[in-house]
Design an enzyme around this catalytic site. Structure first.
Site, PDB file in Angstrom:
ATOM      1  N   LYS A   1      69.630  10.352 -44.074  1.00 15.62           N
ATOM      2  CA  LYS A   1      68.990  11.185 -42.155  1.00 15.62           C
ATOM      3  C   LYS A   1      67.328  11.733 -43.258  1.00 15.62           C
ATOM      4  O   LYS A   1      67.818  12.417 -44.101  1.00 15.62           O
ATOM      5  CB  LYS A   1      70.090  12.357 -42.339  1.00 15.62           C
ATOM      6  CG  LYS A   1      69.666  13.657 -41.031  1.00 15.62           C
ATOM      7  CD  LYS A   1      71.020  14.245 -41.127  1.00 15.62           C
ATOM      8  CE  LYS A   1      70.261  14.552 -39.938  1.00 15.62           C
ATOM      9  NZ  LYS A   1      69.353  15.456 -39.581  1.00 15.62           N
TER      10      LYS A   1
ATOM     11  N   TYR B   1      71.191  13.480 -47.144  1.00 10.92           N
ATOM     12  CA  TYR B   1      70.752  14.069 -45.803  1.00 10.92           C
ATOM     13  C   TYR B   1      69.053  14.973 -46.689  1.00 10.92           C
ATOM     14  O   TYR B   1      69.592  15.712 -46.984  1.00 10.92           O
ATOM     15  CB  TYR B   1      71.686  15.183 -45.244  1.00 10.92           C
ATOM     16  CG  TYR B   1      70.991  15.832 -44.285  1.00 10.92           C
ATOM     17  CD1 TYR B   1      69.982  16.394 -43.620  1.00 10.92           C
ATOM     18  CD2 TYR B   1      71.491  17.404 -43.615  1.00 10.92           C
ATOM     19  CE1 TYR B   1      69.561  16.937 -42.548  1.00 10.92           C
ATOM     20  CE2 TYR B   1      71.893  18.373 -42.777  1.00 10.92           C
ATOM     21  CZ  TYR B   1      69.842  17.662 -42.133  1.00 10.92           C
ATOM     22  OH  TYR B   1      69.699  19.053 -41.123  1.00 10.92           O
TER      23      TYR B   1
ATOM     24  N   GLY C   1      65.076  12.690 -38.335  1.00  6.53           N
ATOM     25  CA  GLY C   1      65.723  14.236 -37.240  1.00  6.53           C
ATOM     26  C   GLY C   1      64.333  14.305 -36.709  1.00  6.53           C
ATOM     27  O   GLY C   1      63.160  13.388 -36.474  1.00  6.53           O
TER      28      GLY C   1
ATOM     29  N   ASP D   1      63.747  15.601 -33.523  1.00  2.61           N
ATOM     30  CA  ASP D   1      63.591  14.771 -32.141  1.00  2.61           C
ATOM     31  C   ASP D   1      62.262  14.662 -31.548  1.00  2.61           C
ATOM     32  O   ASP D   1      61.716  13.640 -30.586  1.00  2.61           O
ATOM     33  CB  ASP D   1      64.379  15.606 -31.529  1.00  2.61           C
ATOM     34  CG  ASP D   1      66.057  16.086 -32.414  1.00  2.61           C
ATOM     35  OD1 ASP D   1      66.289  15.829 -33.232  1.00  2.61           O
ATOM     36  OD2 ASP D   1      66.628  16.385 -31.908  1.00  2.61           O
ATOM     37  N   GLU D   2      61.595  15.671 -31.594  1.00  2.00           N
ATOM     38  CA  GLU D   2      59.991  16.086 -31.035  1.00  2.00           C
ATOM     39  C   GLU D   2      59.476  14.196 -32.153  1.00  2.00           C
ATOM     40  O   GLU D   2      58.467  14.328 -31.432  1.00  2.00           O
ATOM     41  CB  GLU D   2      59.493  17.274 -31.213  1.00  2.00           C
ATOM     42  CG  GLU D   2      59.786  17.957 -32.840  1.00  2.00           C
ATOM     43  CD  GLU D   2      60.966  18.645 -32.688  1.00  2.00           C
ATOM     44  OE1 GLU D   2      62.040  17.641 -33.016  1.00  2.00           O
ATOM     45  OE2 GLU D   2      61.011  19.946 -32.988  1.00  2.00           O
TER      46      GLU D   2
ATOM     47  N   SER E   1      69.571  17.591 -32.674  1.00  2.00           N
ATOM     48  CA  SER E   1      70.136  18.863 -32.259  1.00  2.00           C
ATOM     49  C   SER E   1      70.795  18.775 -30.303  1.00  2.00           C
ATOM     50  O   SER E   1      71.154  18.528 -29.922  1.00  2.00           O
ATOM     51  CB  SER E   1      69.703  20.233 -32.259  1.00  2.00           C
ATOM     52  OG  SER E   1      68.493  20.383 -32.334  1.00  2.00           O
TER      53      SER E   1
ATOM     54  N   SER F   1      73.637  20.635 -39.746  1.00  2.00           N
ATOM     55  CA  SER F   1      72.636  22.147 -39.953  1.00  2.00           C
ATOM     56  C   SER F   1      73.106  22.339 -37.886  1.00  2.00           C
ATOM     57  O   SER F   1      73.224  23.699 -38.170  1.00  2.00           O
ATOM     58  CB  SER F   1      71.099  21.971 -39.073  1.00  2.00           C
ATOM     59  OG  SER F   1      70.938  21.263 -40.988  1.00  2.00           O
ATOM     60  N   THR F   2      73.208  21.549 -37.492  1.00  4.16           N
ATOM     61  CA  THR F   2      73.359  21.903 -36.084  1.00  4.16           C
ATOM     62  C   THR F   2      74.574  22.689 -35.765  1.00  4.16           C
ATOM     63  O   THR F   2      74.860  23.439 -34.546  1.00  4.16           O
ATOM     64  CB  THR F   2      72.810  20.986 -34.826  1.00  4.16           C
ATOM     65  OG1 THR F   2      71.737  20.254 -35.233  1.00  4.16           O
ATOM     66  CG2 THR F   2      73.042  20.836 -33.514  1.00  4.16           C
TER      67      THR F   2
ATOM     68  N   THR G   1      64.872  14.343 -42.188  1.00  3.65           N
ATOM     69  CA  THR G   1      64.450  15.023 -41.494  1.00  3.65           C
ATOM     70  C   THR G   1      63.211  15.932 -42.072  1.00  3.65           C
ATOM     71  O   THR G   1      63.046  16.974 -42.689  1.00  3.65           O
ATOM     72  CB  THR G   1      65.386  16.917 -41.005  1.00  3.65           C
ATOM     73  OG1 THR G   1      66.223  15.508 -40.433  1.00  3.65           O
ATOM     74  CG2 THR G   1      64.944  17.297 -40.140  1.00  3.65           C
TER      75      THR G   1
HETATM   76  O1  MN9 Z   1      67.201  16.452 -37.926  1.00  8.51           O
HETATM   77  C1  MN9 Z   1      67.275  18.519 -36.600  1.00  8.51           C
HETATM   78  N1  MN9 Z   1      67.484  19.391 -37.206  1.00  8.51           N
HETATM   79  C2  MN9 Z   1      68.174  20.930 -37.603  1.00  8.51           C
HETATM   80  C3  MN9 Z   1      68.500  17.717 -36.591  1.00  8.51           C
HETATM   81  O2  MN9 Z   1      68.710  21.049 -36.601  1.00  8.51           O
HETATM   82  C4  MN9 Z   1      68.092  21.940 -38.254  1.00  8.51           C
HETATM   83  C5  MN9 Z   1      66.619  18.593 -35.483  1.00  8.51           C
HETATM   84  O3  MN9 Z   1      67.485  17.547 -34.688  1.00  8.51           O
HETATM   85  C6  MN9 Z   1      65.579  19.543 -35.045  1.00  8.51           C
HETATM   86  O4  MN9 Z   1      66.939  20.488 -34.536  1.00  8.51           O
HETATM   87  C7  MN9 Z   1      65.448  19.158 -33.593  1.00  8.51           C
HETATM   88  C8  MN9 Z   1      64.164  20.795 -33.274  1.00  8.51           C
HETATM   89  O5  MN9 Z   1      62.973  21.010 -34.215  1.00  8.51           O
HETATM   90  O6  MN9 Z   1      64.577  18.278 -33.800  1.00  8.51           O
END
Ligand code: MN9
Length: 294
Positions: free
Chosen positions: A161, A133, A185, A187-188, A204, A44-45, A163
């Site tokens: 993966k 994913y 996924g 990061d927070e 990302s 996605s990134t 997220t």
């Molecule tokens: O999982 C990323 N998902 C997307 C990968 O970009 C959709 C994450 O790294 C987020 O960008 C990140 C910020 O919300 O956690």
């Protein structure tokens, strides 16, 4: 294949063409400055769902060449065009990749049986092992724990993966699939996912703070939760500022501050604004101030 993976940002010129020098510089920056253990290419990134098949191949090849076999490499090949996915699986098998990954097919309301068939086909035809994913917030695809389990137990499926902020599902999957690679996924939520004994993460923001993510994971592993919380806090300051300013363009501006200019995002995303440039500079200064203190 455990560890912290950057979901590699896209590098494009103003016409939306792949910027070969940008890809190279960004890969080296991830290895040398962010110390990531791997790269997730064209996720996605990486702006995958706005790219032509040719551009995806170009990035796969440029990224592998720049990484020189120094880190783990996962190629995201998912597409609602199954023929494209299989073509890309074949393409990356000839390059230096450890695995392929594919997002759950989206847009049409595919049944869970159709989604399982999709993975069965990819897993049987791909010469590289496959990582599913799962990102329901963007795809709208929600799967039951039992469906995800069934997918991961298919021959040649090695991991997931994940997220999603559904920690109940994450715990159920970790318990059911102790031998599969589970990479979180969001990061927070890295700290909370690491506590559940995930095998690492893909994100990302690791393109600019991968070195902090590694510290979070190491601290959790060493049972030093105070340290893990402190580093997750620093990460979250960056993540909330980046999300407020506009996720991908702002991350690209932070990379530019590291000396890695990779342009703005592809249309239909909007060109980078002055406010995003300023945010990038400000957030970069915050990262440097934390790094200087430690
Ligand atoms: O999982 C990323 N998902 C997307 C990968 O970009 C959709 C994450 O790294 C987020 O960008 C990140 C910020 O919300 O956690």
């Amino acid at each position: 294949m455990k560890g912290i993976y950057s979901a590699l940002l896209g590098a494009f010129d103003t016409a939306g063409r792949v910027d070969a020098r940008g890809v190279h510089a960004l890969v080296r920056h991830n290895i040398e400055n962010c110390h990531v253990d791997g790269l997730y290419v064209n996720g996605s990134t990486g702006e995958n769902f706005m790219m032509t098949t040719e551009a995806k191949k170009q990035v796969f090849s440029l990224a592998a060449e720049a990484a020189q076999g120094e880190i783990h490499m996962i190629a995201h090949i998912g597409s609602t065009v199954l023929e494209e996915t299989l073509e890309l699986a074949d393409y990356v098998a000839g390059l230096d990749y450890d695995a392929v990954s594919a997002v759950t097919p989206f847009y049409y309301k595919f049944s869970s049986e159709a989604i399982k068939d999709y993975y069965r086909t990819i897993a049987s035809k791909s010469r590289l092992p496959v990582v599913a994913y799962y990102i329901p917030a963007l795809t709208g695809v929600q799967l039951d724990v039992s469906d995800i389990e069934e997918i991961l137990r298919m021959p040649n499926m090695i991991g997931l993966k994940f997220t999603s902020n559904d920690f109940f599902t994450l715990e159920r999957l970790r318990y059911a699939l102790p031998d599969k690679l589970i990479l979180s996924g969001y990061d927070e939520m890295l700290l909370s996912a690491a506590v559940l004994e995930t095998d690492g993460a893909i994100g990302s923001t690791y393109n600019v703070i991968g070195h902090w993510a590694k510290q979070v994971v190491e601290a959790v592993r060493a049972n030093d939760l105070a340290k893990a919380r402190k580093m997750q806090h620093h990460m979250n300051v960056v993540i909330s500022d980046v999300i407020d300013a506009g996720l991908y363009p702002t991350l690209k501006e932070i990379a530019a501050q590291y000396g890695v200019p990779i342009g703005g995002c592809k249309a239909p995303m909007k060109p980078t604004t002055d406010a995003q440039r300023e945010a990038g500079q400000r957030i970069f200064n915050y990262i440097k101030s934390v790094d200087d203190r430690s």
